[in-house]
Design an enzyme around this catalytic site. Structure first.
Site, PDB file in Angstrom:
ATOM      1  N   GLU A 260       0.886  -1.163   0.000  1.00 39.84           N
ATOM      2  CA  GLU A 260       0.000   0.000   0.000  1.00 39.84           C
ATOM      3  C   GLU A 260       0.919   1.207   0.000  1.00 39.84           C
ATOM      4  O   GLU A 260       1.551   1.520   1.009  1.00 39.84           O
ATOM      5  CB  GLU A 260      -0.900  -0.066   1.242  1.00 39.84           C
ATOM      6  CG  GLU A 260      -2.173   0.706   1.089  1.00 39.84           C
ATOM      7  CD  GLU A 260      -2.016   2.134   1.556  1.00 39.84           C
ATOM      8  OE1 GLU A 260      -1.664   2.989   0.702  1.00 39.84           O
ATOM      9  OE2 GLU A 260      -2.227   2.395   2.735  1.00 39.84           O
ATOM     10  N   CYS A 294      -2.206   8.940   2.921  1.00 37.34           N
ATOM     11  CA  CYS A 294      -1.988   8.525   1.530  1.00 37.34           C
ATOM     12  C   CYS A 294      -3.259   8.698   0.704  1.00 37.34           C
ATOM     13  O   CYS A 294      -3.216   8.619  -0.516  1.00 37.34           O
ATOM     14  CB  CYS A 294      -1.473   7.101   1.471  1.00 37.34           C
ATOM     15  SG  CYS A 294      -2.416   5.994   2.492  1.00 37.34           S
ATOM     16  N   GLU A 464      -6.935  -4.065   1.893  1.00 35.34           N
ATOM     17  CA  GLU A 464      -7.011  -4.180   3.348  1.00 35.34           C
ATOM     18  C   GLU A 464      -8.428  -3.849   3.798  1.00 35.34           C
ATOM     19  O   GLU A 464      -9.054  -2.918   3.287  1.00 35.34           O
ATOM     20  CB  GLU A 464      -5.989  -3.245   4.001  1.00 35.34           C
ATOM     21  CG  GLU A 464      -4.563  -3.646   3.626  1.00 35.34           C
ATOM     22  CD  GLU A 464      -3.487  -2.976   4.467  1.00 35.34           C
ATOM     23  OE1 GLU A 464      -3.472  -1.744   4.544  1.00 35.34           O
ATOM     24  OE2 GLU A 464      -2.659  -3.702   5.046  1.00 35.34           O
TER      25      GLU A 464
END
Ligand code: ADP
Length: 483
Positions: A260, A294, A464
């Site tokens: 990620e 992010c 996730e």
């Protein structure tokens, strides 16, 4: 640090390996990003590059795995829910610890602690639903059975921006699926990670199932975690450059991997948007965690017909945000350290040099920055092509839907994207055209344990959270039986 906590024994200052806390004379300092004061010193897991403790954590995880796998999903559920309950019970202390070492406002820390805990509950439940398949075979006396099994030992490396939840959302699916784990949180925010191990221990999670190694030599520890023969799966959250290097390292033993990585989220405001809602969504998606996430909005793209109205209202709302010590009732805390603030300021300076206009914002201290609004930005500018990771809103103007989508997709990244429109046809079209793993439509906050979080392109792969999130921690086995 401890004086603020109801339960000061939650502050742990060494690695947690095979159910034991390790202390050594060699330490690194954990610093409060608000005033650069020393919070605590934490024992290094390795000294003079001696990786024996990291190796023993992997050994402990391997040893514990068979027994952990042999428990029923219901037994694992009970232990994970006990862990979840303790996270709830101690959430105020966990939030204070987080704000002290990470800087984010206390209300956001509390939100993150709840968010992290929500992954533990979600995957505790999902662990009971790891189903298999039977498939019609080619012969009458044959069966094809598909089962899912844990991969074995998981290693993980996590960043400082969400020191609790980035870790919780790797540990939870890993152990729910019957794996054990060795995790290395960043040395900038180790306390929020170690307290999770402390609570897992109090919940009765057996030794060796969760191991947390803390140390300042990221590269050397990372090398062990990514190349060790006994690590079966590696999961990383962090920057794209480091991710690429770690992916290479994982190739040596062909580990199952998930990454990620960085993002460059566009936030498109169409001329048919509810502008007030768009302003509210943009403020949340831009300035949360001082812009250090992010999925933070990196580029705001506004249709020319509503550009001036949007900018005016956006600046109005930005001015209401209080910047200060995260322990006080503020909206924006410090950036993680001075280098981080400096690189944000360099991006702003280069944007202005390239023709952008700064409409609001100022430097308050080495790490404190009031939110900055830039207009007249274009997609070629450095600030549009790099992840800003700071409280800077960079606003561009566009003319057509086609141009907006083209600008939005014009980046090597593909994690989160957002757009605001009231036109249902446009909503369907644009949602499908955006080359991103996540699309927020008329919504600025998209993270949620029930939903699959993850990117495409150079933002990585793997998901996730959600029912899909367990697959990254499971192997599929096909059994062909002739009878
Ligand atoms: P960020 O910009 O979020 O700090 P990084 O990729 O630098 O992203 O860091 C994410 C995590 O990776 C942190 O825990 C950091 O300590 C770790 N890390 C950084 N460089 C390396 C490396 N070369 N090998 C292993 N881990 C690393």
């Amino acid at each position: 640090t401890k004086a603020l906590l109801k339960d000061p024994t939650l502050v742990k200052t060494g690695s947690y390996i095979n159910g034991e806390w390790h202390q050594s004379d060699v330490t690194f300092d954990v610093i409060n990003p608000y005033d650069q004061s020393l919070l605590v010193s934490v024992s290094e897991v390795s000294k003079d590059n001696d990786m024996s403790l990291v190796n023993s954590a992997i050994g402990a995880a391997k040893k514990a795995q068979a027994e952990w796998q042999s428990k029923t999903a219901y037994e694992r559920y009970d232990l994970m829910m006990a862990w979840f309950d303790l996270m709830q019970k101690h959430k105020d202390d966990l939030a204070i610890i987080m704000t002290l070492e990470q800087g984010k406002p206390l209300k956001e820390s509390l939100g993150e602690v709840e968010y992290g805990a929500s992954y533990v509950r979600w995957f505790a439940e999902e662990g009971k639903r790891i189903y298999g398949d039977t498939i019609p075979a080619l012969a009458p006396n044959q069966t094809i059975t598909v089962i899912k099994q844990p991969v074995g030992v998981v290693a993980a490396i996590t960043p400082w921006n969400f020191p609790n939840s980035m870790l919780a959302r790797k540990i939870a699916p890993a152990i729910a699926a019957g794996n054990t784990i060795v995790a290395r949180p960043t040395e900038l925010t180790p306390l929020s990670a170690l307290v999770l191990a402390e609570l897992a221990e109090r919940a009765g999670v057996p030794k060796g199932v969760i191991n947390i190694v803390v140390g300042s030599n990221a590269k050397e520890i990372g090398e062990v975690l990514t190349t060790h023969d006994d690590v079966d799966k590696f999961s990383f959250t962090g920057s794209t450059n480091v991710g690429k290097q770690l992916m290479k390292q994982c190739a040596s033993t062909v580990k199952k991997v998930s990454f990620e990585l960085g993002g460059n989220a566009p936030f498109i405001v169409f001329d048919d948007a509810d502008i007030d809602a768009a302003v509210e969504g943009a403020i949340k998606a831009k300035f949360r965690n001082a812009g250090q996430t992010c999925v933070c909005v990196n580029r705001i793209l506004v249709h020319s017909a509503v550009h001036d109205e949007f900018v005016e209202k956006f600046i109005e709302q930005t001015k209401l945000l209080d910047v200060g010590n995260g322990l006080d009732d503020v909206d924006i805390g410090p950036l993680i350290h001075k280098q981080a603030a400096d690189s944000v300021r360099e991006l702003v300076a280069s944007a202005i040099e390239q023709g952008a206009t700064q409409s609001y914002g100022q430097i308050l201290s080495d790490t404190m920055q009031s939110p900055i609004v830039l207009t007249n930005v274009n997609n070629e500018m450095e600030i549009a092509q790099n992840e800003i990771f700071g409280p800077v809103a960079a606003i561009q103007k566009f003319e057509t839907e086609k141009q907006a989508v083209q600008l939005a997709n014009d980046t090597p990244f593909g994690l989160a994207s957002y757009f605001y429109s009231q036109n249902i046809s446009r909503v369907e079209r644009v949602s499908r055209a955006l080359k991103y793993g996540i699309v927020g439509v008329n919504e600025g906050l998209i993270s949620n344990a029930a939903a699959p979080f993850g990117g495409v392109k150079q933002s990585g792969f793997g998901r996730e959270g959600s029912l899909y999130g367990l697959d990254d921690y499971l192997n599929i086995k096909y059994i062909c039986t002739t009878y």
